[in-house]
Design a protein around this motif. Sequence first.
Motif, PDB file in Angstrom:
ATOM      1  N   ILE A  72      -2.023  37.457 -20.809  1.00 60.69           N
ATOM      2  CA  ILE A  72      -2.873  37.174 -19.653  1.00 60.69           C
ATOM      3  C   ILE A  72      -2.000  37.160 -18.408  1.00 60.69           C
ATOM      4  CG2 ILE A  72      -4.374  35.412 -18.583  1.00 60.69           C
ATOM      5  CD1 ILE A  72      -4.555  35.218 -22.118  1.00 60.69           C
ATOM      6  N   GLY A  73      -2.241  38.156 -17.529  1.00 59.98           N
ATOM      7  CA  GLY A  73      -1.473  38.273 -16.297  1.00 59.98           C
ATOM      8  C   GLY A  73      -0.574  39.487 -16.310  1.00 59.98           C
ATOM      9  N   GLU A  92      -5.711  41.302 -16.659  1.00 59.11           N
ATOM     10  CA  GLU A  92      -5.344  40.844 -15.317  1.00 59.11           C
ATOM     11  C   GLU A  92      -6.617  40.612 -14.500  1.00 59.11           C
ATOM     12  OE1 GLU A  92      -2.610  39.934 -13.365  1.00 59.11           O
ATOM     13  OE2 GLU A  92      -4.276  39.621 -11.959  1.00 59.11           O
ATOM     14  N   GLY A 108       0.839  40.489  -9.468  1.00 60.84           N
ATOM     15  CA  GLY A 108       0.706  39.047  -9.243  1.00 60.84           C
ATOM     16  C   GLY A 108       1.211  38.637  -7.875  1.00 60.84           C
ATOM     17  N   VAL A 120       3.622  39.555  -6.356  1.00 60.32           N
ATOM     18  CA  VAL A 120       4.340  40.671  -5.728  1.00 60.32           C
ATOM     19  C   VAL A 120       3.279  41.635  -5.230  1.00 60.32           C
ATOM     20  CG1 VAL A 120       5.934  42.569  -6.128  1.00 60.32           C
ATOM     21  CG2 VAL A 120       6.316  40.381  -7.269  1.00 60.32           C
ATOM     22  N   ALA A 124       4.432  41.632   0.952  1.00 67.80           N
ATOM     23  CA  ALA A 124       3.695  40.428   1.343  1.00 67.80           C
ATOM     24  C   ALA A 124       4.102  39.247   0.463  1.00 67.80           C
ATOM     25  CB  ALA A 124       2.195  40.663   1.213  1.00 67.80           C
ATOM     26  N   VAL A 163      -9.688  36.165 -17.296  1.00 69.33           N
ATOM     27  CA  VAL A 163      -9.961  35.517 -18.580  1.00 69.33           C
ATOM     28  C   VAL A 163     -10.707  34.216 -18.311  1.00 69.33           C
ATOM     29  CG1 VAL A 163      -8.901  34.402 -20.579  1.00 69.33           C
ATOM     30  CG2 VAL A 163      -8.022  36.589 -19.731  1.00 69.33           C
ATOM     31  N   ALA A 218      -0.276  33.001 -16.341  1.00 67.26           N
ATOM     32  CA  ALA A 218      -0.837  32.420 -15.109  1.00 67.26           C
ATOM     33  C   ALA A 218      -0.012  31.189 -14.743  1.00 67.26           C
ATOM     34  CB  ALA A 218      -2.293  32.020 -15.361  1.00 67.26           C
ATOM     35  N   PHE A 235      -8.177  35.503  -5.641  1.00 66.82           N
ATOM     36  CA  PHE A 235      -7.973  35.190  -7.069  1.00 66.82           C
ATOM     37  C   PHE A 235      -6.572  34.582  -7.231  1.00 66.82           C
ATOM     38  CE2 PHE A 235      -6.898  36.054 -11.516  1.00 66.82           C
ATOM     39  CZ  PHE A 235      -8.040  35.544 -12.136  1.00 66.82           C
ATOM     40  N   ALA A 236      -6.482  33.559  -8.083  1.00 66.93           N
ATOM     41  CA  ALA A 236      -5.199  32.897  -8.359  1.00 66.93           C
ATOM     42  C   ALA A 236      -4.460  32.563  -7.058  1.00 66.93           C
ATOM     43  CB  ALA A 236      -4.341  33.772  -9.286  1.00 66.93           C
ATOM     44  N   GLY A 294       5.688  32.873 -17.543  1.00 67.82           N
ATOM     45  CA  GLY A 294       5.532  32.723 -16.091  1.00 67.82           C
ATOM     46  C   GLY A 294       6.794  32.087 -15.537  1.00 67.82           C
ATOM     47  N   THR A 295       7.136  32.442 -14.314  1.00 72.50           N
ATOM     48  CA  THR A 295       8.416  32.021 -13.724  1.00 72.50           C
ATOM     49  C   THR A 295       8.618  30.510 -13.767  1.00 72.50           C
ATOM     50  OG1 THR A 295       9.876  32.449 -11.853  1.00 72.50           O
ATOM     51  CG2 THR A 295       7.600  31.877 -11.297  1.00 72.50           C
ATOM     52  N   GLY A 316      11.176  30.345 -10.520  1.00 73.43           N
ATOM     53  CA  GLY A 316      10.639  30.458  -9.157  1.00 73.43           C
ATOM     54  C   GLY A 316      10.904  31.816  -8.534  1.00 73.43           C
ATOM     55  N   THR A 317      11.560  32.704  -9.296  1.00 72.30           N
ATOM     56  CA  THR A 317      11.855  34.039  -8.760  1.00 72.30           C
ATOM     57  C   THR A 317      11.312  35.118  -9.699  1.00 72.30           C
ATOM     58  OG1 THR A 317      13.916  34.331  -9.979  1.00 72.30           O
ATOM     59  CG2 THR A 317      14.074  33.163  -7.885  1.00 72.30           C
TER      60      THR A 317
HETATM   61  C1  LIG Z   1       5.269  34.799  -0.281  1.00 70.32           C
HETATM   62  C2  LIG Z   1       6.165  34.841  -1.501  1.00 70.32           C
HETATM   63  C3  LIG Z   1       7.493  35.178  -1.362  1.00 70.32           C
HETATM   64  C4  LIG Z   1       8.321  35.242  -2.484  1.00 70.32           C
HETATM   65  N1  LIG Z   1       9.615  35.676  -2.324  1.00 70.32           N
HETATM   66  C5  LIG Z   1      10.379  35.911  -3.420  1.00 70.32           C
HETATM   67  C6  LIG Z   1      11.623  36.602  -3.295  1.00 70.32           C
HETATM   68  O1  LIG Z   1      12.018  37.002  -2.201  1.00 70.32           O
HETATM   69  N2  LIG Z   1      12.344  36.832  -4.427  1.00 70.32           N
HETATM   70  C7  LIG Z   1      11.904  36.442  -5.673  1.00 70.32           C
HETATM   71  O2  LIG Z   1      12.584  36.709  -6.671  1.00 70.32           O
HETATM   72  N3  LIG Z   1      10.711  35.801  -5.808  1.00 70.32           N
HETATM   73  C8  LIG Z   1       9.943  35.541  -4.724  1.00 70.32           C
HETATM   74  N4  LIG Z   1       8.696  34.982  -4.854  1.00 70.32           N
HETATM   75  C9  LIG Z   1       8.309  34.460  -6.187  1.00 70.32           C
HETATM   76  C10 LIG Z   1       7.906  35.589  -7.137  1.00 70.32           C
HETATM   77  O3  LIG Z   1       6.920  36.383  -6.538  1.00 70.32           O
HETATM   78  C11 LIG Z   1       7.344  34.974  -8.420  1.00 70.32           C
HETATM   79  O4  LIG Z   1       8.277  34.060  -8.958  1.00 70.32           O
HETATM   80  C12 LIG Z   1       7.063  36.001  -9.510  1.00 70.32           C
HETATM   81  O5  LIG Z   1       6.496  37.177  -8.999  1.00 70.32           O
HETATM   82  C13 LIG Z   1       6.126  35.348 -10.530  1.00 70.32           C
HETATM   83  O6  LIG Z   1       5.803  36.257 -11.555  1.00 70.32           O
HETATM   84  P1  LIG Z   1       4.913  35.751 -12.772  1.00 70.32           P
HETATM   85  O7  LIG Z   1       4.642  36.930 -13.601  1.00 70.32           O
HETATM   86  O8  LIG Z   1       5.545  34.556 -13.381  1.00 70.32           O
HETATM   87  O9  LIG Z   1       3.580  35.183 -12.107  1.00 70.32           O
HETATM   88  P2  LIG Z   1       2.450  36.011 -11.253  1.00 70.32           P
HETATM   89  O10 LIG Z   1       3.104  37.093 -10.487  1.00 70.32           O
HETATM   90  O11 LIG Z   1       1.693  34.980 -10.502  1.00 70.32           O
HETATM   91  O12 LIG Z   1       1.572  36.646 -12.386  1.00 70.32           O
HETATM   92  C14 LIG Z   1       0.563  35.926 -13.060  1.00 70.32           C
HETATM   93  C15 LIG Z   1      -0.651  36.821 -13.120  1.00 70.32           C
HETATM   94  O13 LIG Z   1      -1.679  36.152 -13.868  1.00 70.32           O
HETATM   95  C16 LIG Z   1      -2.919  36.528 -13.309  1.00 70.32           C
HETATM   96  N5  LIG Z   1      -3.920  35.556 -13.733  1.00 70.32           N
HETATM   97  C17 LIG Z   1      -4.015  34.241 -13.418  1.00 70.32           C
HETATM   98  N6  LIG Z   1      -5.081  33.676 -14.032  1.00 70.32           N
HETATM   99  C18 LIG Z   1      -5.659  34.660 -14.753  1.00 70.32           C
HETATM  100  C19 LIG Z   1      -6.812  34.717 -15.594  1.00 70.32           C
HETATM  101  N7  LIG Z   1      -7.566  33.634 -15.833  1.00 70.32           N
HETATM  102  N8  LIG Z   1      -7.143  35.901 -16.148  1.00 70.32           N
HETATM  103  C20 LIG Z   1      -6.415  37.027 -15.936  1.00 70.32           C
HETATM  104  N9  LIG Z   1      -5.316  37.026 -15.142  1.00 70.32           N
HETATM  105  C21 LIG Z   1      -4.938  35.861 -14.569  1.00 70.32           C
HETATM  106  C22 LIG Z   1      -2.645  36.509 -11.809  1.00 70.32           C
HETATM  107  O14 LIG Z   1      -3.604  37.259 -11.094  1.00 70.32           O
HETATM  108  C23 LIG Z   1      -1.250  37.126 -11.754  1.00 70.32           C
HETATM  109  O15 LIG Z   1      -1.312  38.520 -11.570  1.00 70.32           O
HETATM  110  C24 LIG Z   1       7.823  34.922  -3.769  1.00 70.32           C
HETATM  111  C25 LIG Z   1       6.480  34.597  -3.911  1.00 70.32           C
HETATM  112  C26 LIG Z   1       5.644  34.568  -2.792  1.00 70.32           C
HETATM  113  C27 LIG Z   1       4.191  34.261  -2.968  1.00 70.32           C
END
Ligand SMILES: Cc1cc2nc3c(=O)[nH]c(=O)nc-3n(C[C@H](O)[C@H](O)[C@H](O)COP(=O)(O)OP(=O)(O)OC[C@H]3O[C@@H](n4cnc5c(N)ncnc54)[C@H](O)[C@@H]3O)c2cc1C
Length: 453
Positions: A14-15, A38, A45, A47, A59, A235, A263, A386-387, A418-419, A427-428
Motif C-alpha cells: 500500500i503506497g 496507490e 508520494g 516526492v 515540490a 485502500v 502510508a 489525499f494523504a 515508510g520512512t 525522514g528522508t
Molecule cells: C516538502 C517536502 C520536502 C522534503 N525534502 C526532502 C529532501 O530534500 N530530501 C529527502 O531525502 N527527503 C525529503 N522529504 C521527505 C521525503 O519526501 C520522504 O521521507 C519520502 O519521500 C517518504 O517516502 P515513503 O515512501 O516513506 O512515504 P510516501 O512518499 O508518503 O508514500 C506513501 C504513499 O502511500 C500512499 N497512501 C497513503 N494512504 C493510502 C491508502 N489508504 N491507500 C493507498 N495509498 C495510500 C500515499 O498516497 C503515498 O503515495 C521531503 C518531504 C516534503 C513533503
Amino acid sequence: MSDKLNLSSDVVIIGAGLAGLAAAEQLTRSGYDVIIVEGRDRVGGRVKTINVADTEVDAGATWVGPHHTAVRGLASRMGVRLIPQYHSGKSVLSFDGKRQDENESAFASGLANDLSRIALSLETLADAVPVAAPWEHPNVDYLESMSFGEWLATVKAAEETRAFFNVLSLVHWGAPVTDVSLLNVIRYIKCFGSLEVMLKVEGGDQQDRIEGTAQGLIKRFANSLDARILLNAPVEHIITNDNGLTVQTPREEINAQFAIITASPAHRSFINFTPPLPEQYYGLARAWRQGALSKAFVAYEKPFWREDGLSGESVSDNETVFLTFDVSPQDKSTGIIMAFCDARGFDGFNQEERQRRVVEQLVHLYGERAREITDYADFSWGNDTFAAGGPNPAVGPGAWRSFGRYLSEPVGRVHWAGTETAHDTSGTMNGAILSGLRAAEEVTKRLGPVNPR
Ligand SMILES: Cc1cc2nc3c(=O)[nH]c(=O)nc-3n(C[C@H](O)[C@H](O)[C@H](O)COP(=O)(O)OP(=O)(O)OC[C@H]3O[C@@H](n4cnc5c(N)ncnc54)[C@H](O)[C@@H]3O)c2cc1C
C-alpha cells in the motif's frame, strides 16, 4: 457477489512512494507476485514535480546527502545524474525584520556563540539515544516530559537561537518547536548523523539535487518494476483471516498472503481493519500527527542575486518564508528561488495573497529586483487532497515512550514500512528505501523460498 475487480498476488503493497517501490523491487526479484495500490493518481508520494517558467521543480523531496547511499545507488541504476546544490556566495539572515549578510559581525558574535552552545547540548543528548528503541533511554521520562521549545527555554536559548531552531523544526517536522518532543528531535538528529550534517549543503543533507527532479527518478524506478501498480486506488479496508488477507479499494478487491503498508503512521488510521488493530496502533496514528509544509517557486529572467555575491540561501523568522535556496537550472536559462513557507502564514490564503507574501519577503532579502518575477508556482502539502501533510510527523511529548515500539511491529499478516519506520536517515527518501527493503525481508522470511527472477 461484489462487482469489484478481483485480483490476487503474494503481497499487496500500500503506497507507491519510495518505500513501496523499493519493497516491490526486492520482492519481485525474489520471485514473488506483487501488486502496489496507490490512493493518488501518481507514483512518488511525498516526492512530486511541479512546473515554473517551463522548468520542472521539486515540490516535495529535493536533496540527497553524500551518505544517502540507497538513493545514490538507485539514481545510478536508473541512469539519473545528481547535480550539486548551488552554494556560492553569502547567505542572508533576517530576524525581527533586520536583514544582514551571513558574515556581518552582528550575527557572528553573540548569536553564533549561543547557537554553538545549544547545538553542542543537542548533539550530546543525541549521541546517547538508542535510535531503534528510544523509549529505552535511561532518561526517557525527562526527554519525553517536554517539547523542543520548552527545552530551549530551560537552557535559556537566546531569542534568535530559538528562532533559528524553529526554522529547523518547520522544515523537518512541518511544525514549530512547541509541537515536537525533545526526544523526537534528538532521535532525528542521531538518525541523520549529526546536526551539522542536517544543516550543511556541501558534505551535508542539502549537497545534491536530482537532475530532472526526484519524481522523474521515481517514475523511471516504477516503470522498471515487474509489479502491477494500481493508481487512484485508496485502500479502505483490510480483512485478515487464517489463510490470507483481502485489501479493498473502491474498485478492486485483492487477495494476498501479506500486506506491507507504507502510508505514514497518521494515514494508517484511514484504513479500516478487520479484525481491528490492537489499540496502541490507533494511539500511534493519533500521536504521529503529520506536519504541514509548503514550497513556493519564484522565477526570474536570470539568477540576479548571484551578481550581488549572494547564494540565494536565506534563513528568516518571517511568518511566511523562513528558508530559501537557489534551484535555478544548471544552464541558468532562468533564475529560480525555492522558498519554504510556514503553513500557518501561507496555506489559508488565496494564490494572489500567497504570492504577494512570498515576493515581499524576497524583496526584503534580495532587493527590488526580486519584484520582477517571470513566473510563480507553489504547493501546500498540508492542503493536499489525499494523504495530506508533510514532510514528517510532528511527534509530541510522551508519544515515543507510549507508542514508538508499534511503528514497525507487524500485526498478523500486516507489515509496516515508510520512512518513519527507518532507523537510519529516517525522514528522508533514503530512509524510505531502507524501510521498504527491511519490510520486504520480513515478508520474504515468512513466505519462504521461490525461484528468484
Ligand atoms: C516538502 C517536502 C520536502 C522534503 N525534502 C526532502 C529532501 O530534500 N530530501 C529527502 O531525502 N527527503 C525529503 N522529504 C521527505 C521525503 O519526501 C520522504 O521521507 C519520502 O519521500 C517518504 O517516502 P515513503 O515512501 O516513506 O512515504 P510516501 O512518499 O508518503 O508514500 C506513501 C504513499 O502511500 C500512499 N497512501 C497513503 N494512504 C493510502 C491508502 N489508504 N491507500 C493507498 N495509498 C495510500 C500515499 O498516497 C503515498 O503515495 C521531503 C518531504 C516534503 C513533503
